[in-house]
Scaffold this motif. Structure first.
Motif, PDB file in Angstrom:
ATOM      1  N   UNK A 138     -45.236  21.248  56.618  1.00  0.00           N
ATOM      2  CA  UNK A 138     -46.618  21.105  56.839  1.00  0.00           C
ATOM      3  C   UNK A 138     -47.268  22.620  56.892  1.00  0.00           C
ATOM      4  N   UNK A 139     -47.917  22.992  56.546  1.00  0.00           N
ATOM      5  CA  UNK A 139     -48.632  24.025  55.238  1.00  0.00           C
ATOM      6  C   UNK A 139     -47.735  24.378  54.369  1.00  0.00           C
ATOM      7  N   UNK A 140     -46.311  23.890  53.972  1.00  0.00           N
ATOM      8  CA  UNK A 140     -45.852  25.027  53.103  1.00  0.00           C
ATOM      9  C   UNK A 140     -45.693  24.705  51.873  1.00  0.00           C
ATOM     10  N   UNK A 141     -46.003  25.448  51.092  1.00  0.00           N
ATOM     11  CA  UNK A 141     -46.775  25.142  49.247  1.00  0.00           C
ATOM     12  C   UNK A 141     -45.000  25.472  48.118  1.00  0.00           C
ATOM     13  N   UNK A 142     -45.539  25.316  46.633  1.00  0.00           N
ATOM     14  CA  UNK A 142     -44.251  25.240  45.649  1.00  0.00           C
ATOM     15  C   UNK A 142     -44.763  26.762  45.586  1.00  0.00           C
ATOM     16  N   UNK A 143     -44.877  27.392  45.342  1.00  0.00           N
ATOM     17  CA  UNK A 143     -44.719  28.983  44.852  1.00  0.00           C
ATOM     18  C   UNK A 143     -44.877  28.558  42.523  1.00  0.00           C
ATOM     19  N   UNK A 144     -45.736  28.533  41.976  1.00  0.00           N
ATOM     20  CA  UNK A 144     -45.772  28.416  40.418  1.00  0.00           C
ATOM     21  C   UNK A 144     -45.274  29.470  40.363  1.00  0.00           C
ATOM     22  N   UNK A 145     -43.945  29.998  40.354  1.00  0.00           N
ATOM     23  CA  UNK A 145     -43.712  31.501  39.499  1.00  0.00           C
ATOM     24  C   UNK A 145     -43.131  31.689  37.658  1.00  0.00           C
ATOM     25  N   UNK A 146     -43.962  30.904  37.064  1.00  0.00           N
ATOM     26  CA  UNK A 146     -44.421  31.304  35.656  1.00  0.00           C
ATOM     27  C   UNK A 146     -44.333  29.767  35.413  1.00  0.00           C
ATOM     28  N   UNK A 147     -44.035  29.385  33.818  1.00  0.00           N
ATOM     29  CA  UNK A 147     -44.039  28.611  33.133  1.00  0.00           C
ATOM     30  C   UNK A 147     -43.106  27.192  33.432  1.00  0.00           C
ATOM     31  N   UNK A 148     -44.000  26.025  33.676  1.00  0.00           N
ATOM     32  CA  UNK A 148     -42.634  24.978  33.765  1.00  0.00           C
ATOM     33  C   UNK A 148     -42.367  23.961  33.173  1.00  0.00           C
ATOM     34  N   UNK A 149     -41.855  24.076  32.371  1.00  0.00           N
ATOM     35  CA  UNK A 149     -40.940  23.160  30.822  1.00  0.00           C
ATOM     36  C   UNK A 149     -40.998  22.149  30.824  1.00  0.00           C
ATOM     37  N   UNK A 150     -40.651  21.440  31.778  1.00  0.00           N
ATOM     38  CA  UNK A 150     -39.920  20.171  32.450  1.00  0.00           C
ATOM     39  C   UNK A 150     -40.753  19.474  32.001  1.00  0.00           C
ATOM     40  N   UNK A 151     -40.739  18.164  31.598  1.00  0.00           N
ATOM     41  CA  UNK A 151     -41.182  17.060  30.672  1.00  0.00           C
ATOM     42  C   UNK A 151     -41.560  15.738  32.352  1.00  0.00           C
TER      43      UNK A 151
END
Length: 288
Positions: A138-151
């Protein structure tokens, strides 16, 4: 051994540990980081069986990061590492900060269970789990630290379920990450991941419940006091990405029989062909 590599909470400050291209394996955890600043470059980390120990919370993870006894951030950086856990690939908890750049993370229940301080992703990261790829407390997120290149898209489960009126934020840093294609989806049907404005004023990704778009074919222009027209439920949402997925070749997009509603204004240089009976609601947007 119960734990392949343990960095215990000794109360002497963060212990700096670097592991390069090694295979680390334990019964309840490959790596248990309770009070360290750990960097793992390449190699693999694995746990092999569940434990009934309360210490392991009856789970077995490739990486367990964070400890209730540590008030300072407990950090692990995983760069191009293959992580497998008997229950979860990674459990990031308490004050844990887990940063993943490239790599493969998997577990039969969750690839990543994040209830800690920060979990960040960048690069080509493959995450798979049986229940969901990523669990966010609850209240947690994923920090996007750069480009995500997976398909592939990552399935996400949240500790707080989205409701009809309250979407749940799942990212931090999305607007500034340079990503354009949404890489997440909810682990159950009936929900959509969309860009929305967060409390910070930045655009982030949220999971929202899909509320059926339903009205008579005349829409809001129907001014009858008691509308008796047949109601149409517009079941399929269209945005730029989902419309493009219906391309046939390089010059044509085909919409087959059904009821559609736009969730944003869409511009395309392809011809859009309606094949079969179709109801399309613009919902105040445009298709050009």
């Amino acid at each position: 051994n119960s734990v392949g590599l343990r960095i215990p909470a000794e109360g002497t400050g963060l212990q700096v540990v670097t592991v390069n291209n090694c295979s680390v394996e334990g019964l309840i955890a490959g790596i248990l980081n309770q009070d360290g600043a750990v960097t793992v470059n390449g190699g693999s980390v694995k746990s092999t069986q569940a434990s009934s120990s309360a210490y392991a919370q009856k789970i077995s993870c490739g990486v367990i990061n964070g400890d209730s006894a540590s008030s300072e951030p407990v950090v692990i950086d995983l760069n191009g590492v293959t992580v497998y856990g008997y229950t979860h690939g990674i459990q990031n908890r308490y004050s844990g900060v887990c940063n993943v750049n490239d790599g493969v993370i998997s577990g039969p229940k969750y690839g990543v269970e994040h209830t800690g301080a920060t979990f960040s992703m960048s690069g080509n990261v493959e995450i798979t789990g049986g229940t969901a790829d990523i669990f966010l407390g609850s209240g947690k997120t994923v920090t996007i630290a750069g480009k995500l290149t997976g398909s592939d898209k990552y399935t996400v489960r949240t500790g707080t379920a989205p409701t009809e009126t309250t979407p749940v934020q799942i990212t931090t840093g999305w607007e500034d990450s340079g990503n354009t294609k949404i890489p997440f989806e909810y682990y159950q049907p009936g929900f959509v991941v969309k860009e929305m404005e967060a409390s910070t004023g930045k655009t982030e990704l949220f999971i929202a419940m899909i509320v059926p778009h339903k009205h008579c074919i005349y829409g809001d222009s129907c001014t009858l006091d008691s509308c008796t027209h047949e109601k149409v439920t517009f079941t399929t949402e269209l945005n730029s990405e989902s419309l493009e997925e219906r391309s046939e070749g390089s010059t044509m997009i085909i919409l087959t029989e059904g009821s559609y509603v736009l969730t944003e204004s869409i511009e395309t240089d392809k011809a859009v062909l309606f094949h079969g009976p179709i109801d399309l609601c613009l919902a105040g947007d445009s298709l050009t």
